[in-house]
Design a protein around this motif. Structure first.
Motif, PDB file in Angstrom:
ATOM      1  N   SER A 112       0.817  -1.254   0.004  1.00 46.52           N
ATOM      2  CA  SER A 112      -0.130   0.057   0.146  1.00 46.52           C
ATOM      3  C   SER A 112       0.942   1.156   0.076  1.00 46.52           C
ATOM      4  CB  SER A 112      -0.957  -0.080   1.245  1.00 46.52           C
ATOM      5  OG  SER A 112      -0.249  -0.029   2.329  1.00 46.52           O
ATOM      6  N   VAL A 113       2.170   1.065   0.234  1.00 43.89           N
ATOM      7  CA  VAL A 113       3.211   2.293   0.256  1.00 43.89           C
ATOM      8  C   VAL A 113       3.416   2.815  -1.275  1.00 43.89           C
ATOM      9  CG1 VAL A 113       5.372   2.894   0.955  1.00 43.89           C
ATOM     10  CG2 VAL A 113       4.200   1.542   2.438  1.00 43.89           C
ATOM     11  N   PRO A 114       3.229   4.203  -1.622  1.00 42.62           N
ATOM     12  CA  PRO A 114       3.276   4.285  -3.124  1.00 42.62           C
ATOM     13  C   PRO A 114       5.002   3.941  -3.510  1.00 42.62           C
ATOM     14  CG  PRO A 114       2.174   5.752  -1.840  1.00 42.62           C
ATOM     15  CD  PRO A 114       2.477   4.879  -0.951  1.00 42.62           C
ATOM     16  N   GLY A 115       4.797   3.592  -4.530  1.00 38.58           N
ATOM     17  CA  GLY A 115       6.433   3.252  -5.202  1.00 38.58           C
ATOM     18  C   GLY A 115       6.879   1.968  -4.537  1.00 38.58           C
ATOM     19  N   SER A 116       6.250   1.348  -3.857  1.00 38.32           N
ATOM     20  CA  SER A 116       6.708  -0.035  -3.408  1.00 38.32           C
ATOM     21  C   SER A 116       7.071  -1.183  -4.564  1.00 38.32           C
ATOM     22  CB  SER A 116       5.942  -0.421  -2.227  1.00 38.32           C
ATOM     23  OG  SER A 116       4.843  -0.662  -2.759  1.00 38.32           O
ATOM     24  N   LYS A 117       6.322  -0.862  -5.365  1.00 40.64           N
ATOM     25  CA  LYS A 117       6.136  -2.265  -6.173  1.00 40.64           C
ATOM     26  C   LYS A 117       7.382  -2.902  -6.939  1.00 40.64           C
ATOM     27  CE  LYS A 117       1.973  -2.595  -9.030  1.00 40.64           C
ATOM     28  NZ  LYS A 117       1.167  -1.953  -9.908  1.00 40.64           N
ATOM     29  N   GLY A 118       8.424  -1.816  -7.266  1.00 44.20           N
ATOM     30  CA  GLY A 118       9.536  -2.444  -7.924  1.00 44.20           C
ATOM     31  C   GLY A 118      10.525  -3.140  -7.050  1.00 44.20           C
ATOM     32  N   ALA A 119      10.421  -2.878  -5.789  1.00 43.35           N
ATOM     33  CA  ALA A 119      11.439  -3.810  -4.877  1.00 43.35           C
ATOM     34  C   ALA A 119      10.564  -5.081  -4.309  1.00 43.35           C
ATOM     35  CB  ALA A 119      12.045  -2.957  -3.867  1.00 43.35           C
ATOM     36  N   LEU A 120       9.168  -5.325  -4.701  1.00 37.48           N
ATOM     37  CA  LEU A 120       8.432  -5.888  -3.565  1.00 37.48           C
ATOM     38  C   LEU A 120       7.887  -7.318  -4.503  1.00 37.48           C
ATOM     39  CD1 LEU A 120       7.122  -6.109  -0.748  1.00 37.48           C
ATOM     40  CD2 LEU A 120       5.178  -4.515  -1.941  1.00 37.48           C
ATOM     41  N   ILE A 121       8.043  -8.288  -3.536  1.00 35.64           N
ATOM     42  CA  ILE A 121       7.331  -9.539  -3.731  1.00 35.64           C
ATOM     43  C   ILE A 121       6.438  -9.832  -2.822  1.00 35.64           C
ATOM     44  CG2 ILE A 121       7.467 -12.007  -4.351  1.00 35.64           C
ATOM     45  CD1 ILE A 121      10.605 -11.236  -4.561  1.00 35.64           C
ATOM     46  N   VAL A 122       4.970  -9.559  -2.923  1.00 32.35           N
ATOM     47  CA  VAL A 122       4.149  -9.964  -2.021  1.00 32.35           C
ATOM     48  C   VAL A 122       3.375 -11.626  -2.188  1.00 32.35           C
ATOM     49  CG1 VAL A 122       1.489  -9.913  -1.240  1.00 32.35           C
ATOM     50  CG2 VAL A 122       2.795  -7.700  -1.885  1.00 32.35           C
ATOM     51  N   VAL A 123       3.587 -12.167  -1.160  1.00 29.11           N
ATOM     52  CA  VAL A 123       3.275 -13.394  -1.172  1.00 29.11           C
ATOM     53  C   VAL A 123       1.932 -13.702  -0.094  1.00 29.11           C
ATOM     54  CG1 VAL A 123       3.355 -15.807  -0.287  1.00 29.11           C
ATOM     55  CG2 VAL A 123       5.314 -14.746  -1.521  1.00 29.11           C
ATOM     56  N   GLY A 124       0.742 -14.075  -1.061  1.00 29.30           N
ATOM     57  CA  GLY A 124      -0.438 -14.332   0.001  1.00 29.30           C
ATOM     58  C   GLY A 124      -0.915 -15.690  -0.068  1.00 29.30           C
ATOM     59  N   SER A 125      -1.657 -16.219   0.681  1.00 20.83           N
ATOM     60  CA  SER A 125      -2.239 -17.464   0.831  1.00 20.83           C
ATOM     61  C   SER A 125      -3.801 -17.631   1.127  1.00 20.83           C
ATOM     62  CB  SER A 125      -1.602 -18.241   2.033  1.00 20.83           C
ATOM     63  OG  SER A 125      -1.989 -19.433   2.232  1.00 20.83           O
ATOM     64  N   PHE A 126      -4.286 -18.557   0.582  1.00 12.81           N
ATOM     65  CA  PHE A 126      -5.850 -18.768   1.115  1.00 12.81           C
ATOM     66  C   PHE A 126      -6.056 -19.766   2.356  1.00 12.81           C
ATOM     67  CE2 PHE A 126      -8.177 -17.274  -2.602  1.00 12.81           C
ATOM     68  CZ  PHE A 126      -7.180 -16.900  -3.557  1.00 12.81           C
ATOM     69  N   SER A 127      -4.859 -20.370   2.663  1.00 14.94           N
ATOM     70  CA  SER A 127      -4.902 -21.207   3.510  1.00 14.94           C
ATOM     71  C   SER A 127      -5.251 -20.873   4.964  1.00 14.94           C
ATOM     72  CB  SER A 127      -3.248 -21.872   3.942  1.00 14.94           C
ATOM     73  OG  SER A 127      -3.095 -22.445   2.739  1.00 14.94           O
ATOM     74  N   LYS A 128      -4.706 -19.674   5.551  1.00 19.06           N
ATOM     75  CA  LYS A 128      -5.455 -19.363   7.038  1.00 19.06           C
ATOM     76  C   LYS A 128      -6.401 -18.311   6.876  1.00 19.06           C
ATOM     77  CE  LYS A 128      -1.185 -21.200   7.450  1.00 19.06           C
ATOM     78  NZ  LYS A 128      -0.206 -21.970   8.149  1.00 19.06           N
ATOM     79  N   THR A 129      -6.469 -17.510   6.076  1.00 22.02           N
ATOM     80  CA  THR A 129      -7.596 -16.354   5.945  1.00 22.02           C
ATOM     81  C   THR A 129      -8.848 -16.983   6.044  1.00 22.02           C
ATOM     82  OG1 THR A 129      -5.829 -15.083   4.777  1.00 22.02           O
ATOM     83  CG2 THR A 129      -8.059 -14.218   5.023  1.00 22.02           C
TER      84      THR A 129
END
Ligand code: PLP
Length: 403
Positions: A232-249
Motif C-alpha cells: 500500500s506504500v506508494p512506489g513500493s512495487k519495484g522492490a516488492l514480492i507479495v506472497v499471499g495465501s488462502f490457507s489461513k485467512t
C-alpha cells in the motif's frame, strides 16, 4: 548394502546435492509424533498444528462443488484463470490498499509454493537472503535449496520480535539479494508496525534488494495492529514480492492455493518455472478461491474474534506458570513463550522440553530451535478453548514438577 529385493537403501541412492541441503519440516516431525500417540488412543493436547481448526466457509465449498458439477476439471492457464487473478488483485486492493493488475499476479499451489517459486526464480548460488529470527521453518531451507545462503537477523522478545530497519541495514552486503519478512509472523506473532515496515522497504530499495513480504496471516491481527500490506506504500512495487495465501485467512490449508503479486517480468518467470513443475493449481480449488475473493469476509471476522478470545486465555495461562515468560502476540495464532528458566540436566534445551512434554503430559508443541529461537516453544491456539484449558493444566503440572 542392497537388500535381496534389489531395492536400494537410502545410503545407496545418490540423492542430489540440492535435496541433500534441506531437512524435513520440523513442524511436520512433531505433528507425526503427536499423530502416532493419537492413533494409539492417547488424548493429546495438540498445539502443534499451524492451521485453522475452522471448516472452510460454506460459500467457498459450494463454489468448488459447482465447478465440479460444471466439469471445470481440465487444465487451466498455468498462472491460474484470469478471473481469479483479477479477483485477487481487486481483493488485495480493497482489503490492503495495493494496485496490481492480473499480469502482475500468479496463482500457486499454496503460499509455500509461491515462496519456493519466487526464491528459485531469483536466487543464485552465493546470494544472501536475510531472514529475521524467529523465522518460519521453511524460509532457510527454500533458500538453501536454491543454492543461496540464509543470513539470520536476530530479533528480541524485549522488542516483541519486530524486524527493525536499522538492524537489517547492518546485515546487508553486496551479495544480499533478498529479505524475507512475514508480518504477522509465524512463530512469534510479531507485527511490524507500518512505519517500521516502510523503513525496511526503504532500506531494500536503497540497497537494490528484493523484499519478499509474506502476508499469509494478514487478516489475523489483534489490539492496535490492523491488516496492513507494504504494497500500500506508494512506489513500493519495484522492490516488492507479495506472497499471499488462502490457507489461513479462509481456512483452506488443504486446497493448496497461494499467490504472488510482483513486477510482471518476475511473474512471467515464476509462471515459466511453474509450467515445468506443477502447472496450474487444481482447477476446482481455483474456483473455490474465486468465491473467497469475491464473497463476504464475515467468516474471517468470526474466526478472528474466536482467536482473540483464545489468545487472551493462553497468554494469561502461560504467564501464570512460574518461570515462563510470554510476549503478547500481535497477530497470527501462535504464542511463543520462553521456557529456558526450566532447563536442567534432564531437559537442557527446548527440543528436550518438547519431547518430555509430549511423553509425560501428552502436550504437542514445536521447539523454538526449529524457528531459530532456542529457549522457546511455539504453541498454536488454533484449537478449542476446552483444549487450551486442558493443555494449560497439563503444562502447569509439567513445569511445576520440573522445577
Ligand atoms: N508463510 C507462513 C509464515 C506460514 O506459516 C505458512 C504456513 O504455515 C505459509 C507461508 C504457507 O502456507 P500455505 O502453503 O498453506 O499457503
Amino acid at each position: 548394502m542392497e537388500p535381496a529385493t534389489g531395492v536400494k537403501t537410502e545410503e545407496a541412492i545418490r540423492f542430489s546435492d540440492r535435496v541433500n541441503r534441506i531437512g524435513a519440516s520440523p513442524t511436520m516431525v512433531v505433528l507425526q509424533a503427536a499423530d502416532q500417540l493419537k492413533s494409539k488412543g492417547v488424548d493429546v493436547a495438540d498445539f502443534g498444528a499451524g492451521e485453522p481448526d475452522f471448516p472452510t466457509p460454506e460459500h467457498i465449498k459450494r463454489a468448488a462443488i459447482q465447478a465440479l458439477e460444471e466439469n471445470r476439471t481440465k487444465y487451466t492457464p498455468v498462472p491460474g484463470i484470469l478471473a481469479l487473478r483479477q479477483a485477487i488483485c481487486e481483493w488485495h486492493a480493497r482489503e490492503l490498499g495495493s494496485s496490481y493488475q492480473a499480469a502482475e499476479c500468479v496463482v500457486n499451489v499454496g503460499g509455500k509454493h509461491s515462496i519456493f517459486n519466487a526464491v528459485c526464480s531469483l536466487i543464485n548460488p552465493g546470494d544472501e537472503v536475510v531472514i529475521p529470527a524467529p523465522y518460519w521453518v521453511s524460509y532457510p531451507d527454500i533458500v538453501k535449496y536454491a543454492g543461496g545462503t540464509p543470513v539470520i537477523l536476530e530479533t528480541t522478545a524485549e522488542d516483541n520480535f519486530v524486524l527493525r530497519a536499522a538492524a537489517l541495514e547492518k546485515l546487508i552486503t553486496p551479495r544480499t539479494r533478498m529479505v524475507i519478512a512475514d508480518s504477522p509472523s509465524n512463530p512469534s506473532g510479531a507485527v511490524i508496525p507500518p512505519d517500521e515496515y516502510a523503513k525496511v522497504l526503504a532500506v531494500c530499495q536503497r540497497k537494490g534488494v528484493w523484499l519478499l513480504a509474506d502476508e499469509c496471516y494478514s487478516h489475523f491481527t489483534y489490539g492496535d495492529a490492523k491488516p496492513f500490506s507494504i504494497a500500500s506504500v506508494p512506489g513500493s512495487k519495484g522492490a516488492l514480492i507479495v506472497v499471499g495465501s488462502f490457507s489461513k485467512t479462509f481456512a483452506m490449508t488443504g486446497w493448496r492455493l497461494g499467490y504472488v503479486l510482483a513486477p510482471q517480468p518476475l511473474v512471467a518467470t515464476i509462471t515459466k518455472l511453474q509450467s515445468q513443475s506443477t502447472s496450474n493449481p487444481t482447477s476446482i480449488a481455483q474456483y473455490a478461491g474465486l468465491a473467497a475473493m469475491r464473497g463476504p469476509m464475515d467468516s474471517v471476522a468470526t474466526m478472528l474474534a474466536e482467536y482473540a478470545r483464545r489468545r487472551e486465555r493462553i497468554v494469561a495461562g502461560l504467564r501464570a506458570i512460574p518461570g515462563v515468560t510470554c510476549t503478547a502476540p500481535q497477530g497470527a495464532f501462535y504464542v511463543f513463550p520462553n521456557i529456558s528458566a526450566h532447563f536442567n540436566s534432564e531437559m537442557p534445551n527446548d527440543t528436550a522440553v518438547a519431547k518430555l512434554l509430549l511423553e509425560r503430559e501428552h502436550v504437542a508443541v514445536v521447539p523454538g530451535e526449529a524457528f531459530g529461537a532456542p529457549g522457546h516453544l511455539r504453541i498454536s491456539y488454533a484449537t478449542s478453548m476446552e483444549r487450551i484449558d486442558e493443555g494449560l493444566r497439563r503444562m502447569s503440572r509439567f513445569f511445576g514438577r520440573a522445577k
